[in-house]
Design a protein around this motif. Structure first.
Motif, PDB file in Angstrom:
ATOM      1  N   GLU A 179       0.811  -1.217   0.000  1.00  0.00           N
ATOM      2  CA  GLU A 179       0.000   0.000   0.000  1.00  0.00           C
ATOM      3  C   GLU A 179       0.849   1.273   0.000  1.00  0.00           C
ATOM      4  N   LYS A 180       1.940   1.259   0.758  1.00  0.00           N
ATOM      5  CA  LYS A 180       2.822   2.425   0.843  1.00  0.00           C
ATOM      6  C   LYS A 180       4.262   1.973   0.665  1.00  0.00           C
ATOM      7  N   GLU A 181       5.157   2.936   0.538  1.00  0.00           N
ATOM      8  CA  GLU A 181       6.563   2.608   0.281  1.00  0.00           C
ATOM      9  C   GLU A 181       7.221   1.865   1.443  1.00  0.00           C
ATOM     10  N   VAL A 182       6.806   2.180   2.674  1.00  0.00           N
ATOM     11  CA  VAL A 182       7.380   1.545   3.859  1.00  0.00           C
ATOM     12  C   VAL A 182       6.245   0.912   4.659  1.00  0.00           C
ATOM     13  N   PHE A 183       6.442  -0.327   5.055  1.00  0.00           N
ATOM     14  CA  PHE A 183       5.485  -1.046   5.895  1.00  0.00           C
ATOM     15  C   PHE A 183       6.245  -1.582   7.100  1.00  0.00           C
TER      16      PHE A 183
ATOM     17  N   PRO B 185      11.245  -2.416  22.209  1.00  0.00           N
ATOM     18  CA  PRO B 185      12.366  -1.485  22.034  1.00  0.00           C
ATOM     19  C   PRO B 185      13.016  -1.581  20.645  1.00  0.00           C
ATOM     20  N   TYR B 186      13.010  -2.761  20.049  1.00  0.00           N
ATOM     21  CA  TYR B 186      13.595  -2.923  18.715  1.00  0.00           C
ATOM     22  C   TYR B 186      12.728  -2.216  17.669  1.00  0.00           C
ATOM     23  N   CYS B 187      11.414  -2.261  17.872  1.00  0.00           N
ATOM     24  CA  CYS B 187      10.497  -1.550  16.981  1.00  0.00           C
ATOM     25  C   CYS B 187      10.715  -0.048  17.098  1.00  0.00           C
ATOM     26  N   LYS B 188      10.873   0.419  18.323  1.00  0.00           N
ATOM     27  CA  LYS B 188      11.099   1.854  18.546  1.00  0.00           C
ATOM     28  C   LYS B 188      12.392   2.310  17.867  1.00  0.00           C
ATOM     29  N   LYS B 189      13.430   1.499  17.961  1.00  0.00           N
ATOM     30  CA  LYS B 189      14.708   1.848  17.326  1.00  0.00           C
ATOM     31  C   LYS B 189      14.560   1.879  15.811  1.00  0.00           C
ATOM     32  N   ALA B 190      13.858   0.897  15.253  1.00  0.00           N
ATOM     33  CA  ALA B 190      13.663   0.855  13.797  1.00  0.00           C
ATOM     34  C   ALA B 190      12.866   2.072  13.329  1.00  0.00           C
ATOM     35  N   LYS B 191      11.800   2.408  14.050  1.00  0.00           N
ATOM     36  CA  LYS B 191      10.986   3.573  13.672  1.00  0.00           C
ATOM     37  C   LYS B 191      11.775   4.860  13.818  1.00  0.00           C
ATOM     38  N   SER B 192      12.615   4.938  14.837  1.00  0.00           N
ATOM     39  CA  SER B 192      13.460   6.119  15.014  1.00  0.00           C
ATOM     40  C   SER B 192      14.440   6.254  13.847  1.00  0.00           C
ATOM     41  N   THR B 193      15.030   5.145  13.441  1.00  0.00           N
ATOM     42  CA  THR B 193      15.967   5.165  12.314  1.00  0.00           C
ATOM     43  C   THR B 193      15.273   5.658  11.052  1.00  0.00           C
ATOM     44  N   LEU B 194      14.100   5.134  10.784  1.00  0.00           N
ATOM     45  CA  LEU B 194      13.404   5.488   9.546  1.00  0.00           C
ATOM     46  C   LEU B 194      12.800   6.890   9.591  1.00  0.00           C
ATOM     47  N   PHE B 195      12.111   7.225  10.678  1.00  0.00           N
ATOM     48  CA  PHE B 195      11.352   8.483  10.708  1.00  0.00           C
ATOM     49  C   PHE B 195      12.153   9.674  11.212  1.00  0.00           C
TER      50      PHE B 195
ATOM     51  N   ASP C 176      15.963   9.634  11.735  1.00  0.00           N
ATOM     52  CA  ASP C 176      17.272   9.721  11.076  1.00  0.00           C
ATOM     53  C   ASP C 176      17.138   9.928   9.565  1.00  0.00           C
ATOM     54  N   TYR C 177      16.252   9.169   8.944  1.00  0.00           N
ATOM     55  CA  TYR C 177      16.097   9.248   7.491  1.00  0.00           C
ATOM     56  C   TYR C 177      14.945  10.149   7.054  1.00  0.00           C
ATOM     57  N   LYS C 178      14.177  10.592   8.009  1.00  0.00           N
ATOM     58  CA  LYS C 178      13.064  11.520   7.737  1.00  0.00           C
ATOM     59  C   LYS C 178      12.083  10.971   6.701  1.00  0.00           C
ATOM     60  N   VAL C 179      11.756   9.689   6.818  1.00  0.00           N
ATOM     61  CA  VAL C 179      10.731   9.096   5.962  1.00  0.00           C
ATOM     62  C   VAL C 179       9.405   9.762   6.320  1.00  0.00           C
ATOM     63  N   PRO C 180       8.719  10.356   5.364  1.00  0.00           N
ATOM     64  CA  PRO C 180       7.423  10.983   5.668  1.00  0.00           C
ATOM     65  C   PRO C 180       6.412   9.937   6.133  1.00  0.00           C
ATOM     66  N   GLU C 181       5.709  10.241   7.201  1.00  0.00           N
ATOM     67  CA  GLU C 181       4.721   9.298   7.725  1.00  0.00           C
ATOM     68  C   GLU C 181       3.645   8.994   6.688  1.00  0.00           C
ATOM     69  N   SER C 182       3.422   9.915   5.760  1.00  0.00           N
ATOM     70  CA  SER C 182       2.424   9.689   4.713  1.00  0.00           C
ATOM     71  C   SER C 182       2.849   8.573   3.749  1.00  0.00           C
ATOM     72  N   LYS C 183       4.138   8.238   3.757  1.00  0.00           N
ATOM     73  CA  LYS C 183       4.637   7.196   2.852  1.00  0.00           C
ATOM     74  C   LYS C 183       4.860   5.872   3.582  1.00  0.00           C
ATOM     75  N   ALA C 184       4.360   5.787   4.806  1.00  0.00           N
ATOM     76  CA  ALA C 184       4.570   4.580   5.595  1.00  0.00           C
ATOM     77  C   ALA C 184       3.277   4.104   6.226  1.00  0.00           C
ATOM     78  N   LEU C 185       3.157   2.808   6.335  1.00  0.00           N
ATOM     79  CA  LEU C 185       2.061   2.185   7.059  1.00  0.00           C
ATOM     80  C   LEU C 185       2.682   1.432   8.228  1.00  0.00           C
ATOM     81  N   VAL C 186       2.392   1.905   9.439  1.00  0.00           N
ATOM     82  CA  VAL C 186       2.904   1.284  10.649  1.00  0.00           C
ATOM     83  C   VAL C 186       1.728   0.669  11.394  1.00  0.00           C
ATOM     84  N   LEU C 187       1.807  -0.625  11.624  1.00  0.00           N
ATOM     85  CA  LEU C 187       0.763  -1.322  12.367  1.00  0.00           C
ATOM     86  C   LEU C 187       1.297  -1.662  13.753  1.00  0.00           C
ATOM     87  N   GLU C 188       0.621  -1.183  14.781  1.00  0.00           N
ATOM     88  CA  GLU C 188       0.961  -1.561  16.156  1.00  0.00           C
ATOM     89  C   GLU C 188       0.088  -2.766  16.488  1.00  0.00           C
TER      90      GLU C 188
END
Length: 144
Positions: free
Chosen positions: A51-55, A63-73, A75-87
């Motif tokens: 559906e989006k560029e990042v899933f 904590p590993y999820c938090k680190k991954a999301k921190s890296t992407l959003f 550090d890399y400034k991935v726009p949230e509009s281009k990502a689908l994050v399911l908790e």
């Protein structure tokens, strides 16, 4: 010599017990993760992945999820509009989605990360890509 022989027998017995324990744990985890998931759920998850560029399949307390999301959003400034994050822990069908992801990828853990529909893996895999510079290449299209 007697003590050495006795020691090796005890060591071999310990290894055997440890091997049986590991095998039993592995079988139990396989049984847990092989719960039947409908083809409809698997198809729904495949659609969400693309559906989006990042899933990211995540759990809010991980904590590993938090680190991954921190890296992407961050550090890399991935726009949230281009990502689908399911908790998954906050969703009524989160377990079904995680089971479907296992059927699709063979990965049981979170985060389960995809970029442009291709599975990256978990946070460790993401960090390896980050350190090698490959993540930058993979995200060029996403962040520009």
């Amino acid at each position: 010599m007697f003590y050495i022989e006795k020691y090796f027998k005890l060591f071999a017995l310990t290894l055997t017990k440890r091997s049986v324990s590991l095998l039993r744990n592995n079988l139990n985890s396989t049984t847990i993760n092989s719960r039947m998931v409908s083809q409809q759920t698997i198809n729904k998850v495949k659609e969400m992945i693309n559906e989006k560029e990042v899933f990211i399949a995540s759990k809010s307390y991980c904590p590993y999820c938090k680190k991954a999301k921190s890296t992407l959003f961050k550090d890399y400034k991935v726009p949230e509009s281009k990502a689908l994050v399911l908790e998954l822990d906050e969703m009524t069908d989160g377990r079904d989605i995680q089971d479907a992801l296992y059927e699709i990828t063979g990965q049981t853990s979170v985060p389960n990360i995809f970029i442009d529909g291709a599975q990256v893996g978990g946070n460790d895999d993401l960090q390896v890509l980050n350190k090698s510079g490959k993540l930058d290449q993979m995200l060029q299209k996403v962040v520009n």
